[in-house]
Design a protein around this motif. Structure first.
Motif, short mmCIF file in Angstrom:
data_model
loop_
_atom_site.label_atom_id
_atom_site.label_comp_id
_atom_site.label_asym_id
_atom_site.label_seq_id
_atom_site.Cartn_x
_atom_site.Cartn_y
_atom_site.Cartn_z
N PRO A 38 0.80 -1.23 0.00
CA PRO A 38 0.00 0.00 0.00
C PRO A 38 0.83 1.27 0.00
CG PRO A 38 -0.88 -1.59 1.57
CD PRO A 38 0.42 -2.14 1.10
N ALA A 39 2.00 1.24 0.63
CA ALA A 39 2.84 2.43 0.71
C ALA A 39 3.42 2.79 -0.66
CB ALA A 39 3.96 2.23 1.72
N THR A 40 3.92 1.79 -1.40
CA THR A 40 4.48 2.06 -2.73
C THR A 40 3.37 2.27 -3.75
OG1 THR A 40 4.68 -0.32 -3.14
CG2 THR A 40 6.60 0.81 -2.26
N LYS A 41 2.24 1.59 -3.55
CA LYS A 41 1.12 1.76 -4.47
C LYS A 41 0.61 3.19 -4.45
CE LYS A 41 -3.54 -0.01 -5.47
NZ LYS A 41 -3.31 0.03 -6.93
N ARG A 42 0.69 3.82 -3.29
CA ARG A 42 0.29 5.23 -3.16
C ARG A 42 1.09 6.09 -4.15
NH1 ARG A 42 -1.35 8.55 1.55
NH2 ARG A 42 -0.43 10.63 1.44
N ILE A 43 2.38 5.82 -4.30
CA ILE A 43 3.23 6.58 -5.22
C ILE A 43 2.92 6.21 -6.66
CG2 ILE A 43 5.60 7.22 -5.77
CD1 ILE A 43 4.70 7.83 -2.87
N GLY A 44 2.80 4.91 -6.93
CA GLY A 44 2.50 4.47 -8.29
C GLY A 44 1.19 5.02 -8.80
N ASP A 45 0.16 5.00 -7.97
CA ASP A 45 -1.15 5.52 -8.37
C ASP A 45 -1.09 7.02 -8.65
OD1 ASP A 45 -2.18 3.00 -8.09
OD2 ASP A 45 -3.20 3.38 -6.19
N ALA A 46 -0.35 7.75 -7.82
CA ALA A 46 -0.24 9.20 -7.99
C ALA A 46 0.45 9.54 -9.30
CB ALA A 46 0.51 9.82 -6.82
N LEU A 47 1.52 8.80 -9.65
CA LEU A 47 2.25 9.09 -10.88
C LEU A 47 1.44 8.72 -12.11
CD1 LEU A 47 5.93 8.09 -10.04
CD2 LEU A 47 4.72 10.24 -9.66
N ALA A 48 0.65 7.63 -12.02
CA ALA A 48 -0.18 7.22 -13.16
C ALA A 48 -1.21 8.28 -13.51
CB ALA A 48 -0.87 5.90 -12.86
N GLN A 49 -1.57 9.12 -12.54
CA GLN A 49 -2.51 10.21 -12.81
C GLN A 49 -1.85 11.39 -13.50
OE1 GLN A 49 -5.89 10.22 -12.33
NE2 GLN A 49 -5.54 8.06 -11.92
N LEU A 50 -0.53 11.41 -13.53
CA LEU A 50 0.19 12.58 -14.06
C LEU A 50 0.92 12.30 -15.36
CD1 LEU A 50 1.74 13.98 -10.75
CD2 LEU A 50 -0.47 14.56 -11.80
N VAL A 51 1.31 11.06 -15.61
CA VAL A 51 2.10 10.73 -16.81
C VAL A 51 1.29 9.80 -17.70
CG1 VAL A 51 4.30 11.05 -15.64
CG2 VAL A 51 3.24 8.78 -15.67
N PRO A 52 1.47 9.87 -19.02
CA PRO A 52 0.66 9.06 -19.93
C PRO A 52 0.97 7.57 -19.90
CG PRO A 52 2.26 10.36 -21.16
CD PRO A 52 2.31 10.84 -19.75
N ARG A 53 2.20 7.19 -19.48
CA ARG A 53 2.57 5.78 -19.45
C ARG A 53 3.32 5.48 -18.17
NH1 ARG A 53 3.18 7.65 -24.59
NH2 ARG A 53 5.34 8.33 -24.29
N CYS A 54 2.79 4.55 -17.38
CA CYS A 54 3.40 4.22 -16.09
C CYS A 54 3.32 2.70 -15.89
CB CYS A 54 2.69 4.94 -14.95
SG CYS A 54 3.48 4.74 -13.34
N VAL A 55 4.49 2.08 -15.76
CA VAL A 55 4.57 0.62 -15.59
C VAL A 55 5.09 0.31 -14.20
CG1 VAL A 55 5.76 -1.47 -16.36
CG2 VAL A 55 4.91 0.17 -18.04
N GLU A 56 4.40 -0.57 -13.51
CA GLU A 56 4.80 -0.97 -12.16
C GLU A 56 5.53 -2.32 -12.22
OE1 GLU A 56 1.11 -1.01 -10.04
OE2 GLU A 56 1.02 1.17 -9.87
N ILE A 57 6.72 -2.37 -11.62
CA ILE A 57 7.54 -3.59 -11.64
C ILE A 57 7.88 -3.98 -10.21
CG2 ILE A 57 9.61 -4.70 -12.54
CD1 ILE A 57 9.74 -2.57 -14.70
N PRO A 58 7.10 -4.87 -9.59
CA PRO A 58 7.46 -5.35 -8.25
C PRO A 58 8.61 -6.34 -8.34
CG PRO A 58 5.46 -6.43 -9.03
CD PRO A 58 5.83 -5.43 -10.09
N PHE A 59 9.56 -6.23 -7.44
CA PHE A 59 10.71 -7.13 -7.44
C PHE A 59 10.37 -8.43 -6.71
CE2 PHE A 59 14.58 -4.12 -8.16
CZ PHE A 59 13.98 -3.70 -9.35
N ALA A 60 9.30 -9.06 -7.13
CA ALA A 60 8.94 -10.36 -6.59
C ALA A 60 9.79 -11.43 -7.28
CB ALA A 60 7.46 -10.64 -6.79
N LEU A 61 10.22 -12.43 -6.54
CA LEU A 61 11.09 -13.45 -7.11
C LEU A 61 10.43 -14.15 -8.30
CD1 LEU A 61 12.71 -15.07 -3.95
CD2 LEU A 61 13.82 -13.64 -5.67
N LYS A 62 9.13 -14.40 -8.21
CA LYS A 62 8.47 -15.11 -9.31
C LYS A 62 8.49 -14.29 -10.60
CE LYS A 62 3.83 -13.47 -8.06
NZ LYS A 62 2.47 -13.85 -7.65
N LEU A 63 8.43 -12.97 -10.47
CA LEU A 63 8.50 -12.13 -11.67
C LEU A 63 9.93 -12.07 -12.21
CD1 LEU A 63 6.64 -8.85 -12.37
CD2 LEU A 63 9.08 -8.95 -12.81
#
Length: 612
Positions: free
Chosen positions: A353-378
């Motif tokens: 939730p803490a990092t999602k707060r930042i990701g959601d805010a940036l997606a509202q301001l820039v036309p393209r925003c990709v979220e990459i969680p450093f999960a081992l499976k990814l």
């Protein structure tokens, strides 16, 4: 026909008399008829002349946004609407594979009437169908007047990470275009494309084969374009089974996606006071998002304004940023994750939730925003680099459109084994950060392609990746984010921007990012002199000298401070402001590191056995 003729902005065409609603309707529903009508009275046999006649007509009809928005949009997320075959369509897309092949097409055919012997020529382009002829007419294939053209075929996909606000609506005059749409149930929805040819493997997306008729006009790999063309259903030449129906768009014209396409109706920012006002508005919003941390908000704004350009063979303007101090992600799915294997689809979404707060805010301001969680499976099950070693370009996570904002969440990196692929992926990401380049794996040798990605890393401690700039969050901001992560409901959501302010900030970020910028010689000389004096004083006092890397970072910060205020040249005031920002950043980082060392020493002392 030059490629420049086809790449003008779709919303910046010259002012001409208003086109009637009936002509717009006919161009959408029967575009092939209009193509033939523009060329039927021409005696020329030059394909380029015919192509220009058709392009000029359609650009004139759809020269303004209101008319353009009446064209049905292909591939809208979450909808089962598709244009009818033979009708006009739009597709805002990224070119995933520009070299999908070339096809030969009989563009100008010499006809003969088998009864009267009369001859005429027929222009038939923007279709895979054969020439439709009236009774008694046939193509004279022996004629030297027949003209063939090679179509460049590109595999195009919906833009990875495209923000919802940046999608095309296509809502204007909806009553005029319903006849040009097919409405399908979910089971009848068109093929959405090959999963391995989309950067965010497993994400819902649309894909189409786009065919470009002007030699050399096909856009480059990963380029984003708005395409207007005739929609058809055909076959994918690389479909091994060969029994699937594939969407195809025959491009009449296409254009680059600019801020005017994304935020229309706003007056152009022309004066410095507008930049300063928008700068204050954006900075205040980011400060609230970051829990009142004004210094972090300032650096995040500079990061959003960064744009990699090449100057005399050197890439400048980039500013990857590592914000440190986010709470670790709470793994709420331990049992289910234990059952996952290599076939599990990766998730490109932030779960903290803490990092999602930042990701959601940036997606509202820039036309393209990709979220990459450093999960081992990814990291272990996904490829970050594109690969064409089998002859077909398979996308990697880093095959993204220029200007894409990547938000990397390192807080979700759990204990476990990072496999060989995971190591290669992190290395590829590190190369993208430091060199703004992505390696494409082609047969015989890899090819390094220039990239222009803004990469933000959010982490608990200092990132495992080296970034241009690191900054610890203020303690108050970290505490707020900890509350958000704890989900106790006391932190609350940041105040949302109203639509007008959102559009103004989006326009500001895009406009400032693309300002022409230079460093005056007198300012450059003064900076060099000050740098030499600082090193001389440090040497005399036996102190640590300012390095070339630190100077380069300060110059980058000064550059971004200048453009944030709408300045096209580096001013001495902006240089002084950049030096003050860097001093504050270094002081904060040094303070946090000192506290960390003190805490480690204290813990070490407590672990020592007492004396008898």
């Amino acid at each position: 026909m030059s490629s420049s003729a086809t790449t003008t902005s779709l919303s910046s065409m010259a002012t001409e008399p208003v086109v009637s609603a009936e002509v717009i309707r006919e161009c959408i529903q029967s575009p092939q008829t209009h193509c033939e009508r523009q060329t039927e009275n021409s005696d020329a046999d030059d394909i380029e002349v015919f192509g220009k006649l058709v392009q000029t007509h359609f650009k004139r009809v759809f020269r303004d946004a209101k008319a353009l928005n009446q064209i049905p949009v292909f591939g809208r997320t979450g909808m089962h609407l598709k244009p009818k075959p033979g009708s006009l369509a739009r597709f805002r897309c990224m070119v995933q594979d520009p070299s999908y092949g070339e096809e030969l097409h009989l563009s100008v055919a010499q006809l003969i009437n088998t009864e009267t012997g009369e001859r005429r020529q027929k222009f038939s382009q923007y279709t895979d169908s054969g020439h439709k002829l009236k009774e008694g007419w046939e193509v004279d294939y022996a004629s030297n007047g027949n003209r063939f053209i090679e179509k460049e075929v590109a595999y195009c996909v919906s833009v990875p990470g495209q923000s919802g606000w940046a999608e095309m609506d296509g809502a204007e005059g909806l009553e005029h275009v319903m006849e040009a749409l097919d409405i399908s149930s979910a089971s009848e929805a068109p093929v959405m494309g090959c999963a391995e040819k989309y950067s965010l493997n497993g994400q819902t997306h649309s894909a189409a084969l786009v065919k470009f008729y002007a030699p050399g006009s096909a856009p480059k790999v990963s380029e984003v374009v708005d395409v207007v063309g005739i929609f058809e259903i055909g076959c994918n030449p690389r479909d091994e089974e060969g029994d699937k129906q594939w969407p195809c768009l025959h491009a009449i014209f296409h254009g680059a996606v600019t801020i005017d396409n994304l935020v229309s109706g706003l007056p152009v920012i022309t004066c410095g006071s507008d930049y300063v006002h928008r700068h204050s508005m954006c900075l205040a919003h980011l400060t609230e998002v970051l829990g009142g941390d004004g210094l972090a908000a300032h650096y995040l704004l500079l990061h959003l304004l960064s744009n990699t350009v090449e100057v005399q063979g050197t890439k400048v303007g980039k500013l990857s940023l590592n914000l440190i101090g986010f709470p670790a992600a709470v793994n709420k799915h331990d049992k289910s994750e234990a059952k996952e294997d290599a076939t599990t689809k990766p998730v490109f979404a932030l779960d903290n939730p803490a990092t999602k707060r930042i990701g959601d805010a940036l997606a509202q301001l820039v036309p393209r925003c990709v979220e990459i969680p450093f999960a081992l499976k990814l990291l272990n099950n996904t490829s970050f680099v594109p690969n064409a070693e089998t002859g077909d370009l398979r996308a990697g996570v880093l095959q993204l459109a220029p200007g894409t904002q990547a938000v990397c969440d390192e807080t979700c990196l759990q204990e476990g084994t990072l496999g060989e692929r995971g190591v290669r992926n992190l290395h590829a990401l590190q190369t993208a950060i430091l060199e703004q380049a992505v390696t494409y794996m082609y047969p015989f040798q890899p090819i390094e392609m220039a990239a222009n990605l803004r990469i933000l890393v959010l982490s608990t401690g200092k990132s495992i990746l080296h970034n241009d700039c690191d900054l610890y969050l203020a303690e108050s901001a970290s505490q707020l984010l900890q509350k958000i992560n704890g989900d106790d409901g006391s932190a609350g959501e940041p105040k949302s921007l109203d639509p007008m302010h959102s559009e103004q900030i989006r326009q500001y970020l895009e406009a400032a990012r693309h300002l022409d910028f230079s460093v005056p010689k007198d300012v450059s000389d003064r900076i060099s002199e000050e740098y030499a004096q600082m090193r001389r004083r440090a040497h005399e006092r036996n102190e640590k000298m300012v390095s070339q890397a630190e100077l380069a970072l300060t110059v980058t910060v000064a550059r971004l401070v200048s453009i944030s205020k709408g300045e096209s040249e580096l001013s001495w005031d902006s240089w002084a402001e950049a030096c003050a920002l860097e001093a504050s950043r270094n002081e904060r980082n040094s303070g946090f590191l000192a506290k960390k060392r003190a805490a480690m020493e204290e813990a070490s002392q407590k672990q020592k056995p007492g004396l008898d």
